[in-house]
Design a protein around this motif. Sequence first.
Motif, PDB file in Angstrom:
ATOM      1  N   LYS A  11       0.860  -1.183   0.000  1.00 29.35           N
ATOM      2  CA  LYS A  11       0.000   0.000   0.000  1.00 29.35           C
ATOM      3  C   LYS A  11       0.896   1.233   0.000  1.00 29.35           C
ATOM      4  N   ALA A  12       0.698   2.115  -0.967  1.00 30.20           N
ATOM      5  CA  ALA A  12       1.492   3.340  -1.096  1.00 30.20           C
ATOM      6  C   ALA A  12       0.596   4.553  -0.891  1.00 30.20           C
ATOM      7  N   HIS A  13       1.133   5.725  -1.235  1.00 26.06           N
ATOM      8  CA  HIS A  13       0.405   6.983  -1.065  1.00 26.06           C
ATOM      9  C   HIS A  13      -0.912   6.983  -1.839  1.00 26.06           C
ATOM     10  N   ARG A  14      -0.871   6.581  -3.114  1.00 23.52           N
ATOM     11  CA  ARG A  14      -2.066   6.625  -3.956  1.00 23.52           C
ATOM     12  C   ARG A  14      -2.561   5.269  -4.414  1.00 23.52           C
ATOM     13  N   VAL A  15      -1.713   4.274  -4.430  1.00 21.88           N
ATOM     14  CA  VAL A  15      -2.094   2.987  -5.013  1.00 21.88           C
ATOM     15  C   VAL A  15      -1.961   1.846  -4.008  1.00 21.88           C
ATOM     16  N   LYS A  16      -2.698   0.777  -4.302  1.00 25.23           N
ATOM     17  CA  LYS A  16      -2.553  -0.493  -3.594  1.00 25.23           C
ATOM     18  C   LYS A  16      -2.197  -1.546  -4.635  1.00 25.23           C
ATOM     19  N   VAL A  17      -1.233  -2.391  -4.311  1.00 30.28           N
ATOM     20  CA  VAL A  17      -0.801  -3.441  -5.233  1.00 30.28           C
ATOM     21  C   VAL A  17      -1.239  -4.790  -4.656  1.00 30.28           C
ATOM     22  N   TYR A  18      -1.958  -5.555  -5.474  1.00 26.31           N
ATOM     23  CA  TYR A  18      -2.471  -6.851  -5.077  1.00 26.31           C
ATOM     24  C   TYR A  18      -1.892  -7.949  -5.960  1.00 26.31           C
ATOM     25  N   GLU A  19      -1.970  -9.182  -5.464  1.00 25.00           N
ATOM     26  CA  GLU A  19      -1.724 -10.349  -6.306  1.00 25.00           C
ATOM     27  C   GLU A  19      -3.051 -11.072  -6.445  1.00 25.00           C
ATOM     28  N   ASP A  20      -3.503 -11.221  -7.678  1.00 21.12           N
ATOM     29  CA  ASP A  20      -4.744 -11.937  -7.962  1.00 21.12           C
ATOM     30  C   ASP A  20      -4.434 -13.381  -8.322  1.00 21.12           C
ATOM     31  N   THR A  21      -5.272 -14.277  -7.827  1.00 22.81           N
ATOM     32  CA  THR A  21      -5.175 -15.682  -8.211  1.00 22.81           C
ATOM     33  C   THR A  21      -6.410 -16.014  -9.035  1.00 22.81           C
ATOM     34  N   LEU A  22      -6.180 -16.533 -10.241  1.00 24.15           N
ATOM     35  CA  LEU A  22      -7.255 -16.955 -11.121  1.00 24.15           C
ATOM     36  C   LEU A  22      -7.074 -18.436 -11.429  1.00 24.15           C
ATOM     37  N   VAL A  23      -8.157 -19.088 -11.813  1.00 27.29           N
ATOM     38  CA  VAL A  23      -8.098 -20.495 -12.194  1.00 27.29           C
ATOM     39  C   VAL A  23      -8.458 -20.589 -13.665  1.00 27.29           C
ATOM     40  N   SER A  24      -7.557 -21.197 -14.436  1.00 26.42           N
ATOM     41  CA  SER A  24      -7.764 -21.333 -15.882  1.00 26.42           C
ATOM     42  C   SER A  24      -8.801 -22.421 -16.162  1.00 26.42           C
TER      43      SER A  24
END
Length: 196
Positions: A11-24
């Motif tokens: 989590k930064a000043h303006r953005v949040k960085v996530y890791e998404d998990t998807l299933v093919s």
Amino acid sequence: MEFKNRELKYKAHRVKVYEDTLVSPDGQELYYDFVENKNGSGVLLVDEDEKLIFVRQYRNCIRDYDIEIPAGCAEIADFESVGKADIKDRKFFETPDCPFYKCAVREAEEETGLIPGKMYFINYIIAAVGLFSERTAVYIGTDLKKGHIERDADEYIDILRLSYEEAVEYIKAGKINDSKTIIAILAYGHMKTPVT
């Protein structure tokens, strides 16, 4: 593809960085980065002499000055009543109560001291559709009235007026690189001389 999980990594000043998990479709887990940022708007102001109005300001990402249309982030509170379906409806963007519309008008006045009386919605852009959540609505504003400049404390802005032809030459010369600005200029050119 099936969405499985989203985990906050930073989590930064303006953005949040996530890791998404998807299933093919074949059952394999896939991992993608997802960056959440605020939505916003930009507006190409056109005066009575058909001069296009831009702001020139320093951008730390490129370590240089950039020429752009007035733009900024929409207020988060404005989006509390917005449903996901609204974002696909052009009429939503064309109403003065729309958070994107209000943002464009507010940013125009704050950065240039001009208030557009008429607003034309072009489209919204996603800067990197495979990575960012942020949508930026692009407008063209005309029938300008005088307002009051109220820039943020960290905004140091010069105003630049160009003809449409000059703006296109700035794009060709690499003096205008911002995507929302290029889209607004080319859309305005199309409005002036529509393709038949």
